[in-house]
Design an enzyme around this catalytic site. Structure first.
Site, PDB file in Angstrom:
ATOM      1  N   TYR A  39      -1.392  -0.397   3.089  1.00 59.57           N
ATOM      2  CA  TYR A  39      -0.897   1.247   3.005  1.00 59.57           C
ATOM      3  C   TYR A  39      -2.496   1.761   2.229  1.00 59.57           C
ATOM      4  O   TYR A  39      -2.824   1.079   1.559  1.00 59.57           O
ATOM      5  CB  TYR A  39       0.248   1.452   2.468  1.00 59.57           C
ATOM      6  CG  TYR A  39       0.471   1.395   1.086  1.00 59.57           C
ATOM      7  CD1 TYR A  39       0.433   0.144   0.529  1.00 59.57           C
ATOM      8  CD2 TYR A  39       0.379   2.448   0.197  1.00 59.57           C
ATOM      9  CE1 TYR A  39       0.638  -0.286  -0.828  1.00 59.57           C
ATOM     10  CE2 TYR A  39       0.512   2.222  -1.145  1.00 59.57           C
ATOM     11  CZ  TYR A  39       0.692   0.942  -1.778  1.00 59.57           C
ATOM     12  OH  TYR A  39       0.612   0.380  -2.979  1.00 59.57           O
ATOM     13  N   ARG A  58     -11.396   0.582   2.409  1.00 61.18           N
ATOM     14  CA  ARG A  58     -10.556  -0.353   1.713  1.00 61.18           C
ATOM     15  C   ARG A  58      -9.454  -0.930   2.599  1.00 61.18           C
ATOM     16  O   ARG A  58      -9.393  -2.018   2.947  1.00 61.18           O
ATOM     17  CB  ARG A  58      -9.668   0.233   0.367  1.00 61.18           C
ATOM     18  CG  ARG A  58      -9.036  -0.624  -0.284  1.00 61.18           C
ATOM     19  CD  ARG A  58      -8.595  -0.346  -1.736  1.00 61.18           C
ATOM     20  NE  ARG A  58      -7.574   0.953  -1.885  1.00 61.18           N
ATOM     21  CZ  ARG A  58      -7.159   1.642  -2.514  1.00 61.18           C
ATOM     22  NH1 ARG A  58      -7.794   1.319  -3.761  1.00 61.18           N
ATOM     23  NH2 ARG A  58      -6.362   2.547  -2.494  1.00 61.18           N
ATOM     24  N   ARG A 107      10.820 -11.591  16.858  1.00 63.77           N
ATOM     25  CA  ARG A 107      10.539 -12.087  15.643  1.00 63.77           C
ATOM     26  C   ARG A 107       9.893 -13.658  15.641  1.00 63.77           C
ATOM     27  O   ARG A 107      10.906 -14.526  16.105  1.00 63.77           O
ATOM     28  CB  ARG A 107      11.848 -11.885  14.521  1.00 63.77           C
ATOM     29  CG  ARG A 107      11.420 -12.412  13.070  1.00 63.77           C
ATOM     30  CD  ARG A 107      12.643 -12.421  12.223  1.00 63.77           C
ATOM     31  NE  ARG A 107      12.231 -12.777  11.048  1.00 63.77           N
ATOM     32  CZ  ARG A 107      12.227 -13.984  10.519  1.00 63.77           C
ATOM     33  NH1 ARG A 107      12.313 -14.928  11.386  1.00 63.77           N
ATOM     34  NH2 ARG A 107      11.633 -14.285   9.118  1.00 63.77           N
ATOM     35  N   HIS A 109       7.056 -15.761  13.002  1.00 61.51           N
ATOM     36  CA  HIS A 109       6.062 -15.641  12.217  1.00 61.51           C
ATOM     37  C   HIS A 109       4.618 -15.508  12.752  1.00 61.51           C
ATOM     38  O   HIS A 109       3.650 -14.655  12.369  1.00 61.51           O
ATOM     39  CB  HIS A 109       5.672 -16.923  11.207  1.00 61.51           C
ATOM     40  CG  HIS A 109       6.871 -16.928  10.135  1.00 61.51           C
ATOM     41  ND1 HIS A 109       8.108 -17.305  10.579  1.00 61.51           N
ATOM     42  CD2 HIS A 109       6.833 -16.888   8.914  1.00 61.51           C
ATOM     43  CE1 HIS A 109       8.759 -17.167   9.629  1.00 61.51           C
ATOM     44  NE2 HIS A 109       8.280 -16.930   8.613  1.00 61.51           N
ATOM     45  N   LYS A 154      -4.141  -4.019  -0.337  1.00 62.64           N
ATOM     46  CA  LYS A 154      -3.217  -3.167  -0.634  1.00 62.64           C
ATOM     47  C   LYS A 154      -2.020  -3.171   0.472  1.00 62.64           C
ATOM     48  O   LYS A 154      -1.783  -2.438   1.210  1.00 62.64           O
ATOM     49  CB  LYS A 154      -3.785  -1.597  -0.555  1.00 62.64           C
ATOM     50  CG  LYS A 154      -2.876  -0.613  -1.359  1.00 62.64           C
ATOM     51  CD  LYS A 154      -3.702   0.582  -1.795  1.00 62.64           C
ATOM     52  CE  LYS A 154      -3.057   1.640  -2.269  1.00 62.64           C
ATOM     53  NZ  LYS A 154      -2.167   1.577  -3.597  1.00 62.64           N
ATOM     54  N   GLU A 187      -3.111  -5.310 -13.918  1.00 61.62           N
ATOM     55  CA  GLU A 187      -3.145  -3.875 -13.872  1.00 61.62           C
ATOM     56  C   GLU A 187      -1.703  -3.240 -13.867  1.00 61.62           C
ATOM     57  O   GLU A 187      -0.663  -3.839 -14.076  1.00 61.62           O
ATOM     58  CB  GLU A 187      -3.634  -3.573 -12.290  1.00 61.62           C
ATOM     59  CG  GLU A 187      -2.734  -4.143 -11.195  1.00 61.62           C
ATOM     60  CD  GLU A 187      -3.482  -4.200  -9.884  1.00 61.62           C
ATOM     61  OE1 GLU A 187      -4.243  -3.414  -9.426  1.00 61.62           O
ATOM     62  OE2 GLU A 187      -2.957  -4.973  -9.073  1.00 61.62           O
TER      63      GLU A 187
HETATM   64  N1  PDD Z   1      -1.329   2.820  -5.800  1.00 59.92           N
HETATM   65  N2  PDD Z   1      -3.280  -0.936  -8.471  1.00 59.92           N
HETATM   66  C1  PDD Z   1      -2.283  -0.986  -7.898  1.00 59.92           C
HETATM   67  C2  PDD Z   1      -1.468  -2.010  -7.839  1.00 59.92           C
HETATM   68  C3  PDD Z   1      -1.858   0.200  -7.099  1.00 59.92           C
HETATM   69  O1  PDD Z   1      -0.829   0.358  -6.379  1.00 59.92           O
HETATM   70  C4  PDD Z   1      -2.541   1.383  -7.188  1.00 59.92           C
HETATM   71  C5  PDD Z   1      -2.401   2.648  -6.474  1.00 59.92           C
HETATM   72  C6  PDD Z   1      -3.778   1.334  -7.871  1.00 59.92           C
HETATM   73  C7  PDD Z   1      -4.912   2.720  -7.999  1.00 59.92           C
HETATM   74  O2  PDD Z   1      -5.516   2.611  -6.583  1.00 59.92           O
HETATM   75  P1  PDD Z   1      -6.034   4.007  -6.360  1.00 59.92           P
HETATM   76  O3  PDD Z   1      -6.960   4.562  -7.600  1.00 59.92           O
HETATM   77  O4  PDD Z   1      -6.859   3.855  -5.262  1.00 59.92           O
HETATM   78  O5  PDD Z   1      -4.866   4.797  -6.171  1.00 59.92           O
HETATM   79  C8  PDD Z   1      -4.028   0.397  -8.492  1.00 59.92           C
HETATM   80  C9  PDD Z   1      -0.707   4.034  -5.006  1.00 59.92           C
HETATM   81  C10 PDD Z   1      -0.938   5.296  -5.635  1.00 59.92           C
HETATM   82  C11 PDD Z   1       0.832   3.823  -4.860  1.00 59.92           C
HETATM   83  O6  PDD Z   1       1.191   2.741  -4.649  1.00 59.92           O
HETATM   84  O7  PDD Z   1       1.600   4.660  -4.785  1.00 59.92           O
END
Ligand code: PDD
Length: 294
Positions: A39, A58, A107, A109, A154, A187
């Protein structure tokens, strides 16, 4: 079509615009059942998606790694989708949420043949943090890392982030900062972490431990333009505790000072000068000097 006042009123789903209330993901969607899904969350200020090409890139590169590349629209298609959604909902300040999933198959894997990926996106009105919110800052807590080893992707596998944020909220904080077993900081649950040591801004290397945040890249650009030293290196919790200033950055938080860490004041216990300058410059890039509409 849903009432116009509903927000979101519509969504882009599987190649067409539909009423939000009628948009559907099938029960056997692989994002839902396997977490096979990526996402993006993108700021949309005054109708313009901020750093759209970075977000698209990304998602495209992550999707390439997990076999979903064909589901990610081209940059020009994304532009047209955002424009279409914004035409129907002309919010001055919004976020675009976009997700690509592995699509639908009985369903299994690894279904053969692999299904066609599903892409959807919608725009939601969003109040970004104001100058006042940044002047207050937030509290954060440290939290033992519980996520998988590919934090560069992500993915929607966000349960550890949800649980960490719940714990943070229960402890009166707004963000949880993940710390690895090796003692190094990773993070935030949904943000990247920055420490200001003296006047220098330091963040942690992006890679499999940490998502390469797009807001963090903007912070780096602002620092370079403003002549603020910027460096990247691993940081421990004790580095964060000793920092003069601490902040997190993300699409939704922009630059947000962290004024308490694990209930101990950071720096003087109020947002520092460098952080506030970065937060102001970031808001200016999105909305100009008038700031975000409330
Ligand atoms: N998340 N690290 C993680 C684990 C994140 O989920 C996010 C942002 C960031 C920062 O990424 P960016 O600067 O590209 O938004 C770093 C979004 C905002 C969310 O999950 O809502």
């Amino acid at each position: 079509m849903t009432e116009l006042s509903a927000d979101p009123a519509c969504a882009w789903c599987d190649g067409r615009l539909v009423a939000f209330a009628e948009a559907r993901v099938p029960l056997e969607d692989r994002g839902l059942q396997f977490g096979e899904s990526l996402y993006e969350v993108i700021a949309v200020a005054r109708g313009e998606p901020f750093r759209l090409s970075d977000h698209v890139e990304r998602m495209r590169s992550g999707a390439g790694e997990i076999g979903l590349a064909e589901g990610v629209p081209s940059l020009s298609e994304w532009g047209a989708i955002v424009a279409e959604l914004h035409r129907h909902q002309p919010h001055a300040s919004a976020i675009l949420y976009a997700q690509v999933t592995g699509g639908t198959a009985p369903r299994s894997h690894v279904p053969q043949p692999p299904p066609r990926p599903l892409f959807f996106a919608y725009l939601r009105r969003f109040a970004f943090p104001s100058a006042d919110a940044a002047a207050r800052g937030i509290a954060a807590v440290t939290f033992a890392e519980q996520r998988w080893q590919r934090r560069d992707l992500k993915t929607v596998m966000l349960l550890p982030a949800v649980l960490a944020r719940k714990e943070a909220l229960a402890r009166g904080a707004e963000e949880a900062i993940f710390v690895g077993q090796d003692g190094f900081v990773n993070e935030g649950a949904a943000s990247n972490v920055f420490a200001v040591l003296g006047r220098a801004v330091t963040t942690l290397p992006a890679g499999q431990r940490n998502l390469a945040g797009i807001s963090g890249r903007v912070v780096e650009e602002i620092c370079r333009k403003a002549g603020i030293p910027f460096s990247v290196r691993p940081l421990t919790v004790s580095d964060l505790r000793k920092a003069d200033e601490l902040f997190v950055a993300s699409t939704t938080a922009l630059v947000m000072p962290v004024v308490r860490l694990d209930d101990v004041p950071v720096g003087g216990g109020s947002p520092g000068r460098v952080t506030l300058l970065l937060a102001q410059s970031f808001r200016d890039m999105l909305w100009g000097p008038a700031g975000p509409p409330s």
